[in-house]
Design a protein around this motif. Structure first.
Motif, PDB file in Angstrom:
ATOM      1  N   ARG A 172       0.849  -1.194   0.000  1.00  0.00           N
ATOM      2  CA  ARG A 172       0.000   0.000   0.000  1.00  0.00           C
ATOM      3  C   ARG A 172       0.878   1.234   0.000  1.00  0.00           C
ATOM      4  N   LEU A 173       0.648   2.100  -0.966  1.00  0.00           N
ATOM      5  CA  LEU A 173       1.464   3.306  -1.106  1.00  0.00           C
ATOM      6  C   LEU A 173       1.292   4.219   0.109  1.00  0.00           C
ATOM      7  N   LEU A 174       2.397   4.620   0.698  1.00  0.00           N
ATOM      8  CA  LEU A 174       2.319   5.510   1.858  1.00  0.00           C
ATOM      9  C   LEU A 174       2.688   6.931   1.461  1.00  0.00           C
ATOM     10  N   GLU A 175       3.690   7.030   0.567  1.00  0.00           N
ATOM     11  CA  GLU A 175       4.195   8.361   0.249  1.00  0.00           C
ATOM     12  C   GLU A 175       4.973   8.325  -1.071  1.00  0.00           C
ATOM     13  N   VAL A 176       4.839   9.390  -1.843  1.00  0.00           N
ATOM     14  CA  VAL A 176       5.682   9.521  -3.034  1.00  0.00           C
ATOM     15  C   VAL A 176       6.923  10.297  -2.593  1.00  0.00           C
ATOM     16  N   LEU A 177       8.083   9.657  -2.685  1.00  0.00           N
ATOM     17  CA  LEU A 177       9.312  10.295  -2.196  1.00  0.00           C
ATOM     18  C   LEU A 177       9.926  11.191  -3.262  1.00  0.00           C
ATOM     19  N   GLU A 178       9.851  10.717  -4.521  1.00  0.00           N
ATOM     20  CA  GLU A 178      10.390  11.533  -5.622  1.00  0.00           C
ATOM     21  C   GLU A 178       9.438  11.473  -6.796  1.00  0.00           C
ATOM     22  N   LYS A 179       9.256  12.604  -7.431  1.00  0.00           N
ATOM     23  CA  LYS A 179       8.380  12.677  -8.601  1.00  0.00           C
ATOM     24  C   LYS A 179       8.959  11.867  -9.760  1.00  0.00           C
ATOM     25  N   SER A 180       8.111  11.503 -10.699  1.00  0.00           N
ATOM     26  CA  SER A 180       8.575  10.823 -11.906  1.00  0.00           C
ATOM     27  C   SER A 180       8.900  11.868 -12.969  1.00  0.00           C
ATOM     28  N   GLU A 181       9.790  11.491 -13.896  1.00  0.00           N
ATOM     29  CA  GLU A 181      10.085  12.395 -15.018  1.00  0.00           C
ATOM     30  C   GLU A 181       8.867  12.578 -15.906  1.00  0.00           C
ATOM     31  N   LEU A 182       7.954  11.621 -15.808  1.00  0.00           N
ATOM     32  CA  LEU A 182       6.741  11.719 -16.632  1.00  0.00           C
ATOM     33  C   LEU A 182       5.769  12.769 -16.100  1.00  0.00           C
ATOM     34  N   GLU A 183       5.992  13.226 -14.885  1.00  0.00           N
ATOM     35  CA  GLU A 183       5.085  14.235 -14.309  1.00  0.00           C
ATOM     36  C   GLU A 183       5.525  15.627 -14.755  1.00  0.00           C
ATOM     37  N   LYS A 184       5.072  15.991 -15.935  1.00  0.00           N
ATOM     38  CA  LYS A 184       5.561  17.231 -16.537  1.00  0.00           C
ATOM     39  C   LYS A 184       4.685  18.437 -16.217  1.00  0.00           C
ATOM     40  N   ARG A 185       3.584  18.217 -15.528  1.00  0.00           N
ATOM     41  CA  ARG A 185       2.781  19.392 -15.166  1.00  0.00           C
ATOM     42  C   ARG A 185       2.359  19.321 -13.692  1.00  0.00           C
ATOM     43  N   ASP A 186       2.039  20.500 -13.163  1.00  0.00           N
ATOM     44  CA  ASP A 186       1.636  20.577 -11.762  1.00  0.00           C
ATOM     45  C   ASP A 186       0.201  20.071 -11.624  1.00  0.00           C
ATOM     46  N   PRO A 187      -0.168  19.672 -10.403  1.00  0.00           N
ATOM     47  CA  PRO A 187      -1.559  19.248 -10.203  1.00  0.00           C
ATOM     48  C   PRO A 187      -2.520  20.352 -10.639  1.00  0.00           C
ATOM     49  N   LEU A 188      -3.652  19.929 -11.198  1.00  0.00           N
ATOM     50  CA  LEU A 188      -4.576  20.899 -11.792  1.00  0.00           C
ATOM     51  C   LEU A 188      -5.763  21.220 -10.889  1.00  0.00           C
ATOM     52  N   CYS A 189      -5.953  20.420  -9.840  1.00  0.00           N
ATOM     53  CA  CYS A 189      -7.059  20.708  -8.930  1.00  0.00           C
ATOM     54  C   CYS A 189      -6.543  20.629  -7.502  1.00  0.00           C
ATOM     55  N   SER A 190      -7.365  21.076  -6.569  1.00  0.00           N
ATOM     56  CA  SER A 190      -6.899  21.216  -5.192  1.00  0.00           C
ATOM     57  C   SER A 190      -6.858  19.894  -4.424  1.00  0.00           C
ATOM     58  N   ILE A 191      -7.476  18.823  -4.939  1.00  0.00           N
ATOM     59  CA  ILE A 191      -7.539  17.595  -4.131  1.00  0.00           C
ATOM     60  C   ILE A 191      -6.723  16.429  -4.704  1.00  0.00           C
ATOM     61  N   PHE A 192      -5.881  16.721  -5.692  1.00  0.00           N
ATOM     62  CA  PHE A 192      -4.954  15.703  -6.202  1.00  0.00           C
ATOM     63  C   PHE A 192      -3.781  15.587  -5.224  1.00  0.00           C
ATOM     64  N   PRO A 193      -3.272  14.424  -4.858  1.00  0.00           N
ATOM     65  CA  PRO A 193      -3.691  13.111  -5.328  1.00  0.00           C
ATOM     66  C   PRO A 193      -4.626  12.401  -4.350  1.00  0.00           C
TER      67      PRO A 193
END
Ligand code: SAH
Length: 454
Positions: free
Chosen positions: A55-76
């Motif tokens: 079960r995912l607890l935390e994202v420690l480092e972003k992926s290179e595929l994440e090229k844009r910032d979150p677009l809404c206030s409740i992501f993720p």
């Protein structure tokens, strides 16, 4: 590896659906809700046979595929738009690879895998959204929106949801603040007490017609006239054609009606697809992404091929969209659908569109096939998520038609059914993923099956 242990690793890839794979020494752990390339921390929560899940607890480092910032206030936290930080082209590429792998693993013969087709619009594409009332944390202020990922209780405010048209966000805000100011209670699932349950919004993408459905229990009574006035005073691009107050006292968390009170206008709205017009009632199924559905239906039309003078079965026909699209050149189309309300809508829609060669039956496909006397030349299947009932599939295959088109919103069910098709002499000739659900882990597929000896 033991349950409860915590590890860190990189998500190497994601198999369909939402199955992130993280390698820890010789073990591959499946971790959901990530993006390939993310370094994550997770806790082992399941071990069965050789399969280990974390079960995912935390994202420690972003992926290179994440090229844009979150677009809404409740992501993720929301979990609806798992891939929103990836560019849409990259989401499509990933989904295409996932479906290719799924089908390659399911069959060992050659077939044509066509390039994925994307949705014409990436945001504001949903014509239907079901929001829940609740609170974001225990005893917090009233909230209205979507459930927090993995939580049955916490509801996150979705005032800036990007999957729906801005009109829907404005309506959500209006309803939320109206009830917050008046300190109206929401329905607590455990205690079965409280008033507000859901806000079901539907908005025709082509027509801009909006149906607002407020679902409550009958435990309290309020004058909803001021809410109606507030909604009608909103500055919207589309227009509200109906406001319904739906009373639902059932213990389960499904949106259904014990009684419907019309507060304003009408209890249906219209949507248009491929030059056809459809009347849609609050509960009947309609493809949730109208513009994407046009691509999906054009693909079905192309895959089913020449229908001239042929009898076509549209099994799991919903409001009869596919049947009507196929009817234009066919001799006859027979649709089978289990929800009577949808069948009534299908008949009405066909009449409205001037189509006279479609017949719709309200029954379970499994039963209806026993008494339909007509024999099909071609079959279109569009079952719900679980796929075709295992007892219905042999009946369908026994007609021995030349071509079957199978549409699925859960391609893993389709992949599972392919073995049964093969045993009866059918092969997948071609297939394509048609994305209806941008930003999310879902994808629709269309498969053309051909009888081998034809
Ligand atoms: N082809 C339609 C609907 C597809 S969704 C469209 O594109 O709009 C699947 C439909 O199958 C739903 O409308 C659901 O009510 C119906 N359904 C589910 N189980 C069924 C069964 N056993 N027999 C007939 N229809 C069923």
């Amino acid at each position: 590896m033991k349950k409860g242990e915590i590890y860190e690793g990189v998500i190497e890839k994601i198999d369909f659906q939402n199955k992130g794979r993280v390698k820890i020494k010789d073990t591959t752990v499946t971790v959901k809700n990530g993006i390939p390339g993310q370094k994550v921390r997770f806790m082992i929560n399941k071990k069965r046979g050789g399969r280990v899940e974390g079960r995912l607890l935390e994202v420690l480092e972003k992926s290179e595929l994440e090229k844009r910032d979150p677009l809404c206030s409740i992501f993720p936290s929301c979990g609806g738009c798992m891939y929103q930080t990836m560019l849409y082209e990259e989401q499509l590429k990933m989904k295409e690879e996932q479906i290719k792998k799924l089908f390659d693993d399911a069959v060992d013969y050659e077939y044509t895998f066509e390039p994925i087709k994307g949705s014409p619009i990436e945001f504001a594409y949903r014509n239907k959204m079901e929001f829940s009332f609740g609170d974001e944390y225990k005893d917090g202020p009233l909230s209205l929106g979507l459930h927090k990922k993995g939580s049955t209780y916490d509801v996150l405010n979705a005032e800036d949801c990007k999957l729906v048209h801005e009109d829907m966000d404005k309506i959500l805000s209006c309803v939320l603040h109206y009830f917050r100011e008046r300190r109206v209670s929401y329905y607590h699932k455990m205690q079965h007490t409280g008033y507000l349950r859901h806000l079901l919004l539907r908005r025709g993408s082509k027509t801009g017609e909006i149906l607002v459905n407020l679902v409550t229990t009958s435990q309290e009574e309020y004058d909803l006239d001021p809410l109606k006035e507030a909604l009608l005073a909103l500055d919207l691009e589309g227009s509200i054609v109906g406001i319904l107050h739906i009373i639902n006292d059932s213990l389960s968390d499904v949106v259904k009606s014990d009684e419907t009170r019309l507060l304003y206008g009408q209890d249906y709205f219209y949507e248009e697809l491929l030059e056809l017009r459809f009347k849609i009632t609050p509960f009947s199924f309609f493809q949730p992404n109208s513009r994407g559905a046009e691509i999906l239906y054009q693909t079905v039309r192309e895959y089913i091929g020449d229908t001239k003078d042929k009898v076509v079965f549209d099994l799991y026909s919903g409001t009869g969209t596919i049947a009507q699209i196929a009817a234009a050149v066919a001799k006859q189309v027979i649709g089978v659908e289990i929800i009577p309300e949808a069948v009534e809508a299908a008949k009405e829609n066909a009449a409205m569109n001037g189509i006279t060669n479609c017949t719709f039956l309200a029954d379970d496909v499994l039963k209806a096939l026993d008494y339909i006397t007509e024999k099909p030349d071609l079959i279109i299947l569009d079952p719900p998520r679980d796929g075709v009932h295992p007892k219905a599939l042999p009946k369908i295959l026994d007609y021995g038609v030349e071509r079957i088109v199978y549409i699925s919103c859960k391609p893993s069910s389709l992949a599972r059914d392919l073995a049964m098709f093969e045993a009866k002499g059918y092969r997948m000739e071609k297939c394509v993923a048609v994305d209806q659900f941008c930003q999310t882990v879902h994808v629709e597929t269309v498969v053309g099956l051909q009888r081998k000896d034809t």
